[in-house]
Design a protein around this motif. Structure first.
Motif, short mmCIF file in Angstrom:
data_model
loop_
_atom_site.label_atom_id
_atom_site.label_comp_id
_atom_site.label_asym_id
_atom_site.label_seq_id
_atom_site.Cartn_x
_atom_site.Cartn_y
_atom_site.Cartn_z
N ARG B 136 0.83 -1.21 0.00
CA ARG B 136 0.00 0.00 0.00
C ARG B 136 0.87 1.25 0.00
NH1 ARG B 136 -4.02 -0.36 4.72
NH2 ARG B 136 -5.18 1.08 3.40
N ALA B 137 0.37 2.21 -0.71
CA ALA B 137 1.12 3.49 -0.72
C ALA B 137 0.85 4.24 0.58
CB ALA B 137 0.65 4.32 -1.90
N ILE B 138 1.52 5.35 0.75
CA ILE B 138 1.29 6.19 1.92
C ILE B 138 -0.08 6.84 1.77
CG2 ILE B 138 2.05 8.28 3.14
CD1 ILE B 138 4.81 7.56 2.59
N GLN B 139 -0.84 6.72 2.81
CA GLN B 139 -2.25 7.10 2.68
C GLN B 139 -2.51 8.56 3.05
OE1 GLN B 139 -4.54 4.65 1.74
NE2 GLN B 139 -2.75 3.35 1.49
N TRP B 140 -1.48 9.32 3.34
CA TRP B 140 -1.74 10.70 3.69
C TRP B 140 -0.77 11.59 2.93
CZ3 TRP B 140 -0.13 6.95 7.10
CH2 TRP B 140 1.24 6.96 7.42
N GLY B 141 -1.18 12.81 2.83
CA GLY B 141 -0.39 13.77 2.05
C GLY B 141 0.72 14.39 2.89
N GLU B 142 1.29 15.48 2.34
CA GLU B 142 2.43 16.08 3.01
C GLU B 142 2.01 16.81 4.27
OE1 GLU B 142 5.58 16.67 -0.54
OE2 GLU B 142 4.96 18.39 0.68
N ASP B 143 0.75 17.25 4.27
CA ASP B 143 0.32 17.95 5.47
C ASP B 143 -0.16 16.98 6.55
OD1 ASP B 143 -3.00 18.76 4.19
OD2 ASP B 143 -1.75 16.97 4.04
N GLY B 144 -0.08 15.73 6.29
CA GLY B 144 -0.47 14.77 7.30
C GLY B 144 -1.92 14.39 7.25
N ARG B 145 -2.71 15.01 6.38
CA ARG B 145 -4.11 14.66 6.31
C ARG B 145 -4.29 13.46 5.40
NH1 ARG B 145 -7.91 18.50 4.26
NH2 ARG B 145 -9.50 17.41 5.44
N PRO B 146 -5.01 12.47 5.83
CA PRO B 146 -5.20 11.28 4.97
C PRO B 146 -6.05 11.59 3.77
CG PRO B 146 -6.48 11.10 6.99
CD PRO B 146 -5.69 12.33 7.13
#
Lengths: 383, 395
Positions: B136-146
């Motif tokens: 699975r890829a990382i489920q959240w963006g750079e701001d930490g929001r999923p």
């Protein structure tokens, strides 16, 4: 012979109905009948083939005090009746016996066949017939018993080289007496026999005395047997009685033994006095009777399980000694006999399995036993 | 040429979700930087894991880390696989354009013959997607929001699927209510052919969603799908069919011997059977009276034991043909019981040619047509037999 018998179908039908109240569906074809009321073997003929006739228990005790195969005697005890099936080999043999010419030397008939096909019981049938016809019966139930597992071998009093078997001889004499009691007083001894210093049998005394001597003095039992055999052979020529010599497992007489002397040397068959005398008896140099023999692999020593032909079981020596003889093959049940046997068991409530009386169950039994009477009996014992 | 098979198929996920575990060595620097950023964000997960990265030694790090494959790595493996495929096709003298996976399997089995019993231990060359597990890829963006709105449920794919299915169910019911209100509701019962297909099993669903499920989740999902099925729906068929797999019909695989005819015109059929180390060949004649001859002797004499004869009886009794066929057979090897079993198998196979397809299927289900795979187990060193150990002495 006049075929004056009748099949008592009416009583058979009612009897079998009584045995199975209500669970026999009425069907059009005639119900298999397994019994006949013809008690006299003399009158058995082809229409009785496959049917059982019973021997009264009184006769059983006189004729066969020792000699039934163990499984059959257990069956007799369970059913409290002794029923034999009338089969072709026995019928053939009876026909020959009825037509014997007593002036000619005794004919030898040899019953042979696979294991469990009914040779011994056919022999019993013939013996019953002869008893009814008032012959004198010389029956050796199993010759194998004389060549194995014998304790107490003694050197023979009569002939130094041979060996005596007191126990077997005395047992045989006892049974012989039970069977042929009425003849023993009639037959008179032709010579004088000296047993030992005190006892002897005079010429002209009844044969019963010899037999008594053998039974009481066990040491002389074998010689008594020898004397009996010799006398009977000699006197059957005279024609006062007819002699039937019936030996089961005759291949033991010419086979190997498992007996050893004290010095651990093997005993050959002819060194046993009983065997020697019996061999003389089985030779066809006398007339006035018949000799019926059975081959048996079951008790035999050193013979492969699948051997059943006379050549294999008797060996060259035995075959030459018995040649010429009339071979009679006893084979497995045919369809009719098989049905009759099953019917007999059902009537005696021997088969308790619920599928035993269906066609399917019968086919399974037929396959599993391959119509072999011995196997069938063993199978049915489990059901 | 020996290792073009290592490749990873994570093309769908663009970023690799490390789950807090340490990535490959050259990523360490990047990761620590990212960790420093994310430290600020919510995520007690990451805080916890940061502790672990500090404490553990190199060895434990290796143990903790799961096998992670970067996207580039997987792509490289796919390229290598394709090139290798073409090379293999060239080697085998076939056209590289039309070289299918079955051809690859055949070629590999030919070039690297292996006697190993375990099929999965033999050399394989498959597409990297089938070899590397899906990640699975990382489920959240750079701001930490999923990205996904159901991230905080923990099983986002599963719940989104349930949500979707239930939404469809409500739609259908609404449509049906509208139709009923208008009076145009027609009771069209289109019963789909459910025979020949089965629902996905839990492992397959997990693989599809790349998420761990519990048994209750799975059961709930299947119940929802079945409820979808019971409601008459024409439009949602494809959606439901996604979750069904077809079941292959076994019986077509049974080979039926052709009948042969001998001089008198009697039909017969031959076949072989094996059991343990006994081999048997049976010739069953069409019309007969139930006689069986084994190696030239009657079966009563060859098998004095009733149990063996019962084994011989089984195929005929099952088909109700007890006295109708004659059989001649030859048998060698093994002991009495295995010879009986071998003959039974041979007879059953031979009987297939005289019998309808349905009865062949019944025989197969009764186990008459399967070769018994049990053989004598090997004796192991250090033990007295296959399982029996030496007597244990305390001292």
């Amino acid at each position: 012979l006049d075929p004056g018998r009748f099949l008592d179908t009416g009583s058979q039908g009612s009897r079998s109905l009584a045995a199975h109240p209500g669970n026999q569906a009425p069907d059009d074809r005639p119900r298999a009948v397994s019994r006949t009321s013809e008690k006299d073997p003399a009158r058995h003929a082809e229409q009785h083939e496959g049917l059982h006739y019973d021997i009264p228990l009184q006769d059983m005790r006189t004729l066969f005090p020792h000699s039934l195969p163990p499984r059959f005697s257990m069956q007799v005890k369970t059913f409290s009746e002794a029923c034999l099936m009338v089969r072709k080999p026995a019928l053939e043999l009876l026909r020959y016996l009825k037509n014997t010419n007593f002036a000619h030397p005794a004919v030898r008939y040899v019953l042979y066949g696979e294991k469990g096909t009914g040779k011994t019981l056919s022999l019993c049938h013939v013996i019953h017939f002869c008893a009814k016809q008032d012959w004198l019966i010389l029956h050796v139930p199993d010759a194998h018993l004389w060549v194995k597992n014998c304790r107490g071998l003694l050197p023979s009093t009569h002939n130094r080289q041979r060996l005596d078997q007191p126990i077997q001889a005395s047992i045989w004499l006892k049974n012989f007496k039970t069977t042929n009691d009425r003849f023993l007083s009639q037959i008179k001894v032709q010579e004088k026999y000296v047993w030992n210093k005190q006892e002897s049998t005079e010429k002209g005394s009844p044969l019963g005395e010899v037999v008594e001597q053998g039974i009481t003095r066990v040491k002389n039992a074998t010689d008594a047997v020898g004397v009996v055999l010799k006398e009977l052979k000699g006197q059957s020529r005279a024609g006062r009685f007819r002699l039937l010599v019936a030996v089961d497992g005759v291949n033991a007489l010419w086979g190997r033994t498992t007996l050893k002397r004290e010095d651990k040397s093997l005993v050959a068959a002819e060194e046993l006095a009983l065997v020697h005398n019996l061999r003389k008896m089985v030779k066809n140099d006398w007339h006035g009777g018949a000799i019926v023999l059975t081959l048996s692999q079951t008790g035999s020593l050193f013979k492969p399980r699948t051997a059943y032909l006379p050549q294999e079981l008797l060996g060259k020596e035995g075959f030459d000694a018995l040649d010429p003889f009339v071979p009679i093959l006893v084979s497995n049940y045919n369809r009719k006999e098989f049905e009759s046997c099953i019917q007999y068991y059902l009537e005696n409530s021997w088969l308790q399995h619920e599928k035993a009386h269906t066609e399917e169950g019968k086919q399974q039994l037929l396959f599993l036993s391959s119509a072999n009477p011995g196997q069938l009996e063993r199978l049915c014992a489990h059901l | 040429m020996a290792a073009p098979c290592v490749s990873c198929g994570a093309a769908v996920f663009y970023r690799i979700f490390l789950g807090g575990r340490v990535s490959l060595a050259r990523r360490q620097g990047v990761w620590k930087a990212a960790a420093a950023e994310l430290q600020i964000g919510a995520g007690s997960q990451i805080l916890r894991l940061r502790h672990t990265t500090g404490v553990t030694t190199k060895k434990n790090v290796a143990a903790l880390r799961r096998e992670t494959y970067t996207v580039e790595f997987i792509k490289k493996q796919i390229e290598e696989f394709n090139i290798g495929k073409r090379h293999l096709a060239n080697m085998m003298g076939e056209d590289p354009e039309t070289f299918t996976q079955e051809d690859i399997d055949r070629a590999i089995a030919y070039l690297f013959p292996s006697g190993l019993f375990e099929k999965q231990a033999r050399p394989i060359m498959k597409h990297p997607e089938q070899i590397f597990p899906k990640q699975r890829a990382i489920q959240w963006g750079e701001d930490g929001r999923p990205f996904h709105f159901l991230f905080y449920t923990g099983k986002q794919s599963y719940y989104s699927l349930m949500h979707e299915a239930y939404g469809k169910l409500l739609d259908i019911e609404k449509r049906q209510n509208q139709l009923q209100a208008k009076g145009l509701f027609s009771e069209n019962t289109k019963t789909k052919d459910l025979i020949g297909s089965r629902w996905l099993i839990k492992e397959e669903l997990e693989e599809m969603l790349v998420e761990k499920l519990s048994d209750q989740d799975y059961a709930q999902f299947i119940r929802l799908l079945e409820r979808l099925l019971t409601v008459q729906c024409g439009a949602e068929e494809e959606f439901v069919q996604q979750f069904r797999r077809s079941v292959t019909v076994q019986s077509k695989k049974q080979l039926i011997e052709p009948l042969q005819y001998d001089e008198q015109g009697m039909a017969f059929s031959t076949s072989e059977g094996r059991r343990k180390s006994a081999k048997a060949e049976a010739i069953v004649y069409e019309h007969g009276s139930g006689r069986i001859k084994v190696n030239g002797t009657d079966y009563l004499l060859y098998f004095p034991v009733t149990q063996d004869r019962e084994q011989l009886m089984f195929p005929f009794h099952f088909l109700d043909r007890l006295g109708k066929h004659d059989v001649t057979c030859t048998v060698s090897g093994g002991g009495r019981s295995s010879q009986a079993g071998a003959i039974r198998l041979a007879m059953a196979k031979a009987l297939c040619s005289f019998v309808t397809e349905e009865e062949v299927e019944w025989m197969r289900q009764a186990g008459l047509l399967t070769t018994d795979p049990r053989v004598k187990e090997r004796k192991k060193p250090g033990q007295e037999g296959a399982r029996r150990k030496f007597t244990w002495k305390k001292r």
